[in-house]
Design an enzyme around this catalytic site. Structure first.
Site, PDB file in Angstrom:
ATOM      1  N   SER A  22      16.079  32.227  -7.679  1.00 43.68           N
ATOM      2  CA  SER A  22      15.327  30.980  -7.066  1.00 43.68           C
ATOM      3  C   SER A  22      15.782  31.031  -5.738  1.00 43.68           C
ATOM      4  CB  SER A  22      15.577  29.757  -7.901  1.00 43.68           C
ATOM      5  OG  SER A  22      14.753  28.765  -7.706  1.00 43.68           O
TER       6      SER A  22
ATOM      7  N   HIS B 190      11.334  29.901 -15.566  1.00 42.11           N
ATOM      8  CA  HIS B 190      11.978  29.886 -14.246  1.00 42.11           C
ATOM      9  C   HIS B 190      13.354  29.484 -14.613  1.00 42.11           C
ATOM     10  CE1 HIS B 190      12.419  29.816 -10.036  1.00 42.11           C
ATOM     11  NE2 HIS B 190      13.305  28.876 -10.072  1.00 42.11           N
TER      12      HIS B 190
ATOM     13  N   ASP C 152       6.909  31.397 -15.186  1.00 39.61           N
ATOM     14  CA  ASP C 152       7.398  30.852 -14.009  1.00 39.61           C
ATOM     15  C   ASP C 152       6.100  30.398 -12.980  1.00 39.61           C
ATOM     16  OD1 ASP C 152       8.656  30.242 -11.533  1.00 39.61           O
ATOM     17  OD2 ASP C 152       9.797  31.974 -11.338  1.00 39.61           O
TER      18      ASP C 152
END
Length: 347
Positions: free
Chosen positions: A186, A318, A288
């Site tokens: 991320s 995610h 995601d």
């Protein structure tokens, strides 16, 4: 496996149906905590955050875990709270020098820590599964430390390792700094892109650290445009929503900057890459909301002549690889191992 022809109702059900109950509960707690800690005025409630941090915090341990991995903390620059946790093998000590994976956690630049249990456990799995020494960096968080603080901390950690090696390992464990890989999930995936580009551009001489590749897991990129996946999965897929993602960009980017700022928008011709930019592997999750940005990132690397491999996980939410109960977690680490072995410096 998700199908592109699913109806809206089926898409909404997919994230919940694909997650074990324990993971669903953890994701729900994550989401609720994020919404409580992130204030509407763009600040983070650090008092509440510190409570969550204490609950999730684990200490480094010199005693090896059942897989033979031990950990230790070391300061990079104590004056700004920059430190790292190193994960290495204890017994038996590998005979050959090991590659180094320098890891940066996710959290929208504003949350989480190298000492929290999710990232501690993940780095242990990477250490054992990839066969590498892992250095997990505790970089400064936004909005108190906005752009470019996280990038500065990343590059300065590489400089520290270049000058001092990797502290905190058992005697006999050797590392190969010419096979140094940057890994991040991320926001960490965003950080490693910019850190690698800056490291390559600076071309420090002499240097022991050679960034041999990027392990970019669901990297956090964006722009003012709303992509198809963001709109389709907003409020449907867990953890990332448009509202939360916008909050994190506002917290990190310079005051007044839009999401088309070069820190976020690395998915167009504005992406300036150095000639020595390393090979990259980009892991993309099919559940995601940020997946379109991640594929665009891989595309721009290709267009600029860089080596890039995209690995798709159709059922991946995610941050899926923080949860060992999900089968894709083990598959992701195996792909990391293959990438590292393929891109190590060979004598």
């Amino acid at each position: 496996m998700s199908e592109t022809g699913s109806t809206s109702r089926e898409q909404e059900a997919a994230p919940r149906a694909s997650l074990p109950r324990a993971v669903r509960l953890q994701v729900a707690v994550f989401s609720a905590a994020i919404d409580v800690i992130n204030r509407r005025d763009g600040t983070v409630n650090r008092r509440l955050y510190s409570v969550a941090d204490r609950v999730l915090r684990v200490r480094a341990g010199p005693r090896p875990d059942p897989s033979g991995v031990r950990s230790a903390d070391f300061d990079v620059d104590a004056s700004r709270g920059l430190w790292a946790r190193v994960f290495s093998f204890s017994s038996p000590v590998p005979q050959a020098p090991l590659p180094v994976v320098v890891y940066f956690h996710g959290g929208g630049f504003a949350m989480f820590s190298a000492r929290q249990c999710y990232f501690d456990r993940l780095c242990r799995r990477i250490c054992r599964g990839v066969g590498a020494v892992v250095v997990s960096v505790e970089y400064r968080l936004a909005p108190e430390h906005p752009y470019p603080a996280a990038y500065d901390d990343a590059v300065d950690t590489l400089r520290f390792i270049d000058a001092n090696g990797v502290p905190g390992m058992d005697e006999g464990v050797r590392v190969d700094l010419s096979s140094c890989f940057l890994a991040g999930e991320s926001a960490g995936g965003n950080i490693i892109h910019h850190a690698a580009n800056r490291w390559a551009a600076a071309a420090p001489t002499p240097s022991s650290v050679r960034v041999a590749g990027l392990l970019s897991v669901q990297p956090y990129f964006g722009g003012e445009e709303r992509t198809e996946s963001e709109l389709r999965l907003d409020g449907v897929a867990p953890i990332v929503t448009l509202r939360r993602a916008d909050f994190w960009w506002r917290a990190f980017l310079p005051e007044g900057a839009s999401r088309d700022h070069p820190a976020a928008h690395v998915t167009d011709e504005n992406a300036e890459l150095t000639e020595a930019f390393p090979p990259a592997m980009v892991l993309v999750g099919g559940l995601d909301p940020l997946q379109d940005w991640q594929r665009r990132y891989a595309d721009v690397l290709r267009r600029k002549g860089k080596a890039v491999e995209v690995v798709e996980f159709p059922d991946g939410i995610h941050a899926f690889y923080l949860f060992p109960d999900l089968p894709d977690t083990a598959r992701a680490i195996e792909r990391m191992r293959t990438f590292v072995e393929s891109n190590r410096q060979r004598s």
